[in-house]
Scaffold this motif. Structure first.
Motif, short mmCIF file in Angstrom:
data_model
loop_
_atom_site.label_atom_id
_atom_site.label_comp_id
_atom_site.label_asym_id
_atom_site.label_seq_id
_atom_site.Cartn_x
_atom_site.Cartn_y
_atom_site.Cartn_z
N UNK A 142 -110.49 -0.36 -85.09
CA UNK A 142 -109.88 -0.42 -86.42
C UNK A 142 -110.80 0.22 -87.46
N UNK A 143 -112.10 -0.06 -87.35
CA UNK A 143 -113.06 0.55 -88.28
C UNK A 143 -113.04 2.08 -88.15
N UNK A 144 -112.99 2.58 -86.89
CA UNK A 144 -113.00 4.02 -86.68
C UNK A 144 -111.75 4.68 -87.26
N UNK A 145 -110.59 4.04 -87.06
CA UNK A 145 -109.35 4.60 -87.60
C UNK A 145 -109.33 4.58 -89.12
N UNK A 146 -109.88 3.51 -89.72
CA UNK A 146 -109.96 3.47 -91.18
C UNK A 146 -110.84 4.59 -91.70
N UNK A 147 -111.93 4.83 -91.00
CA UNK A 147 -112.84 5.88 -91.45
C UNK A 147 -112.21 7.25 -91.36
N UNK A 148 -111.34 7.46 -90.35
CA UNK A 148 -110.65 8.74 -90.23
C UNK A 148 -109.63 8.94 -91.35
N UNK A 149 -108.99 7.84 -91.78
CA UNK A 149 -107.93 7.96 -92.76
C UNK A 149 -108.36 7.76 -94.20
N UNK A 150 -109.57 7.29 -94.41
CA UNK A 150 -110.03 7.00 -95.78
C UNK A 150 -111.40 7.60 -96.03
N UNK A 151 -111.62 7.98 -97.25
CA UNK A 151 -112.94 8.43 -97.68
C UNK A 151 -113.66 7.26 -98.32
N UNK A 152 -114.95 7.19 -98.13
CA UNK A 152 -115.73 6.13 -98.76
C UNK A 152 -115.56 4.79 -98.09
#
Length: 328
Positions: A142-152
């Motif tokens: 989940x953390x990895x997917x958030x990082x791909x879809x969001x900046x910062x």
């Protein structure tokens, strides 16, 4: 005098010519004999070869049946199905190609998994261990997917690693687990059904070792390699399961001859790809080592140290072996 000289010269010349002709005839005769011998040898070899070469002759009716058989077989081939199978194999091969994570990232993942496992209670069962690892995997994914879809994002993952981590944790998790040496065996849950007729006494069933969980008396320790004198060489001693390996240790101890060492340590390789060991041998799946030691001593436990892995680059992070110390 002149006539007499010419006569002697003519006689000498005639005898010389005769001698030359005789020599020529002898040489030609020898050559002819040699040529005949070579031709005879060549013909004999051809004759032997033709005799050894069995030529199968088919009748027109047999040839017709064979052609008909070939035509029927070709007509019955599932061409579309074969094309589909080939396409699926290609797609699966591409899907299972895997992503090679940097060693630093793989080390960090291994540390986090071990930390999650150490947070469990000391006698946590296999299901609890599996749930803890799966919970960690979902959180990390989940953390990895958030990082791909969001900046910062506040995640500690680096942006360039996120894509590789998503594929490694979602698609190639089984490959990554084995590469790290992480192995948690499946726990078989048996559901009892009280379907026996009334008045029939309970019958104690004999325990079936193959495929069953390792009995408690085997004192199973995952990711553990015990030292000891080998009483049965594992390279040529394979068992279907860890339970079978433990049973083999007990059997050896029971039937040991006088003066022979009795097995009280069993070490088993559960990984299909084999298990790492610092010796020169290639240790394969299902190797079962039977050992004996008055005071069992650990070779390796849980994970190989960083200093050890620096001196042994081929060593995985987590110890792949499963062991147990039993009472003799």
């Amino acid at each position: 005098m002149a006539r007499e000289g010419r006569g002697k010269w003519g006689i000498g010349l005639g005898s010389g010519l005769c001698s030359y002709k005789r020599t020529t005839l002898v040489v030609c005769s020898v050559n002819i004999v040699i040529a005949l011998y070579v031709l005879r040898s060549f013909y004999a070899s051809l004759y032997l070869y033709s005799n050894n070469f069995n030529v199968v002759k088919y009748s027109p009716e047999q040839i017709k049946k064979m052609e008909e058989s070939i035509r029927i077989r070709r007509a019955s081939e599932p061409i579309e199905l074969l094309k589909l199978v080939k396409q699926l194999k290609h797609e699966l091969s591409e899907a299972n190609s895997g992503v090679e994570l940097p060693q630093v990232v793989k080390q960090r993942i291994t540390d986090e998994v071990l930390q999650r496992l150490r947070a469990l209670r000391p006698n946590a069962n296999m299901s609890e261990q599996r749930e803890a690892v799966e919970s960690w995997r979902k959180e990390k994914l989940e953390d990895a997917k958030k990082l791909l879809g969001m900046e910062g994002s506040n995640s500690t993952l680096l942006q360039e690693e996120a894509g590789m981590l998503v594929k490694a944790l979602e698609v190639d998790w089984a490959v990554l687990s084995e590469d790290m040496g992480l192995w948690i065996p499946d726990e078989i849950i048996h559901q009892e059904h009280d379907d026996k007729p009334e008045g029939v006494e309970d019958i104690e069933e004999e325990q079936i070792l193959a495929g069953m969980p390792v009995p408690p008396e085997c004192h199973t320790e995952l990711h553990t390699d015990y030292d000891g004198a080998a009483v049965r060489w594992g390279l040529t001693h394979h068992k279907e399961s860890a339970a079978d390996c433990c049973q083999a240790c007990s059997d050896q101890a029971k039937h040991a001859r006088p003066g022979e060492k009795k097995c009280n340590i069993w070490v088993y390789c559960p990984l299909e790809g084999g298990c790492y060991s610092p010796d020169i041998y290639e240790h394969k799946h299902m190797e079962c080592w039977l050992k004996a030691a008055e005071k069992p001593r650990l070779n390796f436990k849980d994970r190989y140290s960083e200093s050890y892995r620096r001196s042994h680059p081929n060593a995985p992070v987590i110890v792949p072996w499963v062991s147990g110390v039993v009472s003799v």
